[in-house]
Design an enzyme around this catalytic site. Sequence first.
Site, PDB file in Angstrom:
ATOM      1  CB  SER A  66      -0.906   0.027   1.239  1.00 47.18           C
ATOM      2  OG  SER A  66      -1.850  -1.011   1.204  1.00 47.18           O
ATOM      3  CB  ALA A 154      -3.063   1.303  -1.920  1.00 51.50           C
ATOM      4  CE  LYS A 155      -7.256  -1.676   5.589  1.00 50.43           C
ATOM      5  NZ  LYS A 155      -8.690  -1.600   5.331  1.00 50.43           N
ATOM      6  CB  ALA A 156      -4.588   5.055   0.339  1.00 53.76           C
ATOM      7  CE1 TYR A 160     -11.437   1.499   4.244  1.00 55.79           C
ATOM      8  CE2 TYR A 160      -9.411   2.307   3.261  1.00 55.79           C
ATOM      9  CZ  TYR A 160     -10.246   1.261   3.604  1.00 55.79           C
ATOM     10  OH  TYR A 160      -9.894  -0.025   3.279  1.00 55.79           O
TER      11      TYR A 160
END
Length: 293
Positions: A66, A154-156, A160
């Site tokens: 990520s 990617a857990k950006a 969110y």
Amino acid sequence: MNYYQPTTIIYHNGEFVKAQDAKMDLYSQSLHYGYSVFEGIRSYKTTNGSTAIFKAVEHFERLKISAESINLPYSFNTQELIDATYEVLKQNNLGDAYIRPVVYAPANMSFARNTESYVFIEAWEMAPFLGDQLLRIMTSSFQRPNPKAFKIHAKAAGHYVNSILASQEAKDKGFDEAFLLDMNDHAAEGPGANVFFEKGGVLHTPQAGHILAGITRATVLELCAQLNIEVKEGVFSINDIKQADAAFFCGTAAEVIGWQSLDEYVFPKAWNETNSYKVQQAYKQLVVKSLSA
Ligand code: PMP
């Protein structure tokens, strides 16, 4: 929700410090632009009484992927971060916990790259909440982000905002959670979980491309192989789900949690008679299996 007390310890850039004393720069590029990456991990008290971080390597490797995919410098070592996480769990006397590592940027009000980044790891108690409390889901008016606009694998943090808007909309309308379509109006995922639906005993799940293909989703695929449950990955519409016998969300925090309804459609099959239920039970057992067993 009290995430920490005066005594709570977190890991911050190589040190174990009190959560209430830890500082970050208010000029951080992460805060202003959502430019950071994170993980959501669970630890479980296992059957032999020890505490085990579930899929630790997979989560910390994804943290690295990520970070690198959005050009955040990443100088951290997976094993060192796993060791630090176990130390955080120990110092806070946690067993069943939710673990949140974050990699963030220094003070930088421009859009330019940085030469360094920082890390912290927080953890708080979170009991496993797998249950038969089935969810009432609403098709969101928000779509998931265009993969050509974001690095969606990617857990950006910035991604969110989309999740927050969708989830808040669903809850405002009296539902438990949202379900989002992608930019082509195909079934995608929840704000923080992947979806599977079941038809004639066969499980179906959206293929990678417009979703964050989660670690739990991969675990479910493995469990289906072990349980001889057929799975089809593909491109599906919302109407495909509305003709299903059952459906569930899966994710680290959500675990495997069945759906009662999607908008006006109520899933017709009794949850505990579905293959989805078998997967839920198998997942429940797997997460508490001690690593040494
Ligand atoms: N999709 C999204 C958008 C998520 O935030 C998550 C949670 N990380 C998932 C799916 C499920 O991923 P995982 O199983 O790796 O927790």
